[in-house]
Design a protein around this motif. Structure first.
Motif, short mmCIF file in Angstrom:
data_model
loop_
_atom_site.label_atom_id
_atom_site.label_comp_id
_atom_site.label_asym_id
_atom_site.label_seq_id
_atom_site.Cartn_x
_atom_site.Cartn_y
_atom_site.Cartn_z
N GLU A 124 0.85 -1.19 0.00
CA GLU A 124 0.00 0.00 0.00
C GLU A 124 0.89 1.24 0.00
O GLU A 124 1.76 1.40 0.85
CB GLU A 124 -0.94 0.01 1.20
N PHE A 125 0.63 2.13 -0.96
CA PHE A 125 1.43 3.33 -1.13
C PHE A 125 0.68 4.57 -0.65
O PHE A 125 -0.51 4.76 -0.97
CB PHE A 125 1.82 3.51 -2.60
N CYS A 126 1.38 5.39 0.13
CA CYS A 126 0.80 6.62 0.66
C CYS A 126 1.76 7.77 0.42
O CYS A 126 2.94 7.56 0.10
CB CYS A 126 0.50 6.48 2.15
N ARG A 127 1.24 8.97 0.58
CA ARG A 127 2.13 10.13 0.48
C ARG A 127 3.18 10.04 1.58
O ARG A 127 2.89 9.53 2.65
CB ARG A 127 1.31 11.42 0.56
N ALA B 137 -1.65 8.05 -7.48
CA ALA B 137 -0.76 8.48 -8.56
C ALA B 137 0.62 7.87 -8.40
O ALA B 137 1.23 7.40 -9.37
CB ALA B 137 -0.67 10.02 -8.58
N GLY B 138 1.13 7.84 -7.15
CA GLY B 138 2.42 7.20 -6.92
C GLY B 138 2.37 5.71 -7.19
O GLY B 138 3.34 5.13 -7.71
N THR B 139 1.25 5.09 -6.85
CA THR B 139 1.07 3.66 -7.12
C THR B 139 1.14 3.39 -8.62
O THR B 139 1.77 2.41 -9.07
CB THR B 139 -0.28 3.18 -6.56
N LEU B 140 0.48 4.24 -9.38
CA LEU B 140 0.49 4.11 -10.84
C LEU B 140 1.91 4.25 -11.38
O LEU B 140 2.32 3.50 -12.28
CB LEU B 140 -0.43 5.16 -11.46
N ARG B 141 2.69 5.16 -10.80
CA ARG B 141 4.07 5.35 -11.26
C ARG B 141 4.90 4.11 -10.97
O ARG B 141 5.73 3.69 -11.80
CB ARG B 141 4.69 6.59 -10.60
N VAL B 142 4.71 3.50 -9.80
CA VAL B 142 5.45 2.27 -9.48
C VAL B 142 5.06 1.16 -10.45
O VAL B 142 5.92 0.42 -10.96
CB VAL B 142 5.20 1.83 -8.02
N SER B 143 3.75 1.04 -10.73
CA SER B 143 3.29 0.02 -11.67
C SER B 143 3.91 0.23 -13.05
O SER B 143 4.36 -0.73 -13.70
CB SER B 143 1.76 0.08 -11.77
N ASN C 285 -4.61 2.61 -4.38
CA ASN C 285 -3.21 2.87 -4.01
C ASN C 285 -2.47 1.61 -3.56
O ASN C 285 -1.51 1.68 -2.80
CB ASN C 285 -3.16 3.91 -2.89
N VAL C 286 -2.93 0.46 -4.05
CA VAL C 286 -2.32 -0.81 -3.64
C VAL C 286 -1.81 -1.55 -4.88
O VAL C 286 -2.55 -1.72 -5.85
CB VAL C 286 -3.32 -1.69 -2.87
N LEU C 287 -0.56 -1.99 -4.82
CA LEU C 287 -0.05 -2.92 -5.84
C LEU C 287 -0.34 -4.33 -5.38
O LEU C 287 -0.01 -4.70 -4.24
CB LEU C 287 1.46 -2.76 -6.04
N ARG C 288 -0.95 -5.12 -6.25
CA ARG C 288 -1.29 -6.51 -5.91
C ARG C 288 -0.45 -7.45 -6.76
O ARG C 288 -0.29 -7.24 -7.97
CB ARG C 288 -2.77 -6.79 -6.18
N MET C 289 0.03 -8.51 -6.13
CA MET C 289 0.79 -9.52 -6.85
C MET C 289 0.24 -10.90 -6.54
O MET C 289 0.09 -11.27 -5.38
CB MET C 289 2.28 -9.44 -6.46
N GLY C 290 -0.09 -11.63 -7.59
CA GLY C 290 -0.56 -13.00 -7.46
C GLY C 290 0.09 -13.85 -8.53
O GLY C 290 -0.57 -14.30 -9.47
N VAL D 124 10.73 5.73 -8.01
CA VAL D 124 9.64 6.65 -7.70
C VAL D 124 9.97 7.49 -6.48
O VAL D 124 9.66 8.70 -6.42
CB VAL D 124 8.33 5.88 -7.51
N GLU D 125 10.64 6.88 -5.50
CA GLU D 125 11.08 7.65 -4.32
C GLU D 125 11.99 8.81 -4.74
O GLU D 125 11.86 9.91 -4.21
CB GLU D 125 11.83 6.74 -3.34
N ARG D 126 12.90 8.55 -5.67
CA ARG D 126 13.82 9.61 -6.13
C ARG D 126 13.08 10.72 -6.83
O ARG D 126 13.47 11.88 -6.75
CB ARG D 126 14.89 8.99 -7.04
N ASP D 127 12.01 10.37 -7.54
CA ASP D 127 11.22 11.39 -8.23
C ASP D 127 10.48 12.29 -7.26
O ASP D 127 10.10 13.40 -7.62
CB ASP D 127 10.23 10.73 -9.19
#
Length: 430
Positions: A362-365, A374-380, A398-403, A427-430
């Motif tokens: 789960e990604f948060c500000r 938006a940050g989640t989308l950038r990571v994806s 705001n959650v990346l899911r992996m299955g 994304v952290e660097r951005d």
């Protein structure tokens, strides 16, 4: 915009969306845990068609079983005739479900399976009152949508059911956030008692619950929660429907069914997705008196058809013969062990959760619990650019899911972990 995406948008509904915006991809081939798009780029697949290609792609045993059935010339006959593969698969599922004198009804999707389970429960109890869980997802049909506690997926406020809502297992925010496991379970049972006493007419038919919420972002309560709720349900004769569409067949690693983490035996279990490994196959398994609670002739035209159940038998045999439950635990532990430190060190990763090969971030500000879709989308997008496909979800997107497929190797788990970690750091660097 690519040509196929333009054609897609010209003829399909606007709500049938694709990942990656104007860079939407078309998958044209696959093998094992890898897929290739129409440009020739290959990806490690950590989403498996939304946890559906459970064995991976181009599995010889499944392909051969389907080809053998196709060679007979019988692609469809309907359940008005005997279907050997269907009977064989039902026998296997009843043995695995642990429900005495069980019956299986086959359908085509998780939506249809949940719709059928709700029909059985409401018929048996002669009540249209249902308990459901906030943040849940159970399908896109009329009744299944009514018990979906996730606004983004609720396309209608109309309902054939009277639904009362219980708290989800969210540990990050909400009224039960931060509670220790025992306190959480106690508060959840108290909440159930209050809901039964205040927002129902008493004769509730069933509680429908995902052991781990899928679309909700792999949120789940403490082990034992469903068992504690079931003890209170039993005081009122209320049934428990376990929605195992995403958690079944050993995916959680520690158990074959997700509900088994809760010291409970459901009255009805719904299943879909992975059992067909891409073929349309789903169903309900439950007590005979419940499944038989249909006072009219009924069947599913395509549910349990010869081709799909030929695939289903091959899939289930493969899961058991190769002990994929143990593999899910082993490879899932590699991923979770590598990812959990991010929750403590990354300014944007608020929580890492899941079990087995059902994992979410789960990604948060930065340094808050404010959702960051938006940050989640950038990571994806960064994952895709680096050759890894992951999913998205969660109440706030705001959650990346992996299955990943349950056949994931240890080397592939480490490869995916490295790609995901690099994407997060970018994304952290951005």
């Amino acid at each position: 915009m690519n040509e196929l995406l333009a054609r897609h948008q010209a003829v399909l509904p606007s709500w049938v969306t694709t990942y990656y915006g104007a860079d939407a991809i078309e998958l044209v081939s696959g093998s094992g845990r890898r897929v290739t798009d129409s440009t020739g780029k290959t990806y490690l697949d950590f989403f498996g068609g939304v946890l559906t290609t459970m064995l991976g792609h181009d599995v010889a045993e499944v392909r051969e079983a389907v080809e053998k059935q196709l060679a007979t010339g019988i692609v469809h006959s309907s359940t008005l005739y005997l279907i050997r593969h269907q009977v064989e698969l039902a026998e296997k599922i009843t043995r695995l479900a642990g429900i005495p004198d069980a019956r299986v009804f086959f359908a085509n999707s998780g939506t249809e399976a949940n719709e059928a389970a709700l029909l059985f429960a409401t018929n048996h109890r002669r009540s249209n009152q249902i308990l459901a869980i906030r943040n849940s997802y159970h399908g896109r049909s009329f009744a299944a949508m009514a018990v979906t506690g996730h606004r983004s997926w609720s396309a209608s406020g109309l309902s054939p059911l009277q639904v009362s809502w219980l708290h989800s297992g969210d540990r990050l925010r909400g009224r039960l956030a931060g509670l220790a496991d025992d306190a959480f379970v106690e508060a959840a049972v108290d909440d159930l008692r209050e809901v039964l006493a205040t927002t129902t007419a008493g004769d509730v038919a069933a509680l429908i619950a995902e052991p781990i919420q899928g679309v909700g972002g792999f949120v789940h309560g403490p082990d034992g929660l469903l068992g504690a709720l079931k003890k209170e349900l039993d005081n009122h004769g209320i049934l428990l429907i376990a929605d195992e569409v995403q958690t079944g067949w050993g995916r959680t690693g520690e158990h074959f069914w997700g509900y088994q983490a809760h010291d409970v035996q459901p009255d009805l279990i719904t299943f879909a997705k992975g059992i067909g490994n891409g073929f349309a196959l789903a169903g309900v398994v439950g007590r005979a008196d419940l499944v038989n609670a249909v006072p009219a002739t009924s069947f599913s035209t395509f549910g349990g058809n010869p081709v799909a159940t030929a695939a289903g038998n091959a899939v289930l045999d493969y899961v058991l013969d190769h002990d994929l439950q143990a593999n899910a635990k082993r490879t899932g532990d590699i991923l979770l062990t590598g990812l959990r430190p991010l929750a403590a060190t990354s300014p944007i990763v608020a929580e890492v959760r899941g079990r087995g090969l059902m994992i979410a971030l789960e990604f948060c500000r930065p340094h808050t619990t404010d959702p960051d879709p938006a940050g989640t989308l950038r990571v994806s997008d960064e994952c895709r650019r680096r050759g890894l496909l992951v999913g998205k979800g969660g109440l706030y997107g705001n959650v990346l899911r992996m299955g990943p497929p349950l056949t994931l190797t240890e080397d592939e788990a480490r490869e995916g972990l490295a790609i995901l970690t690099d994407a997060i750091h970018a994304v952290e660097r951005d």
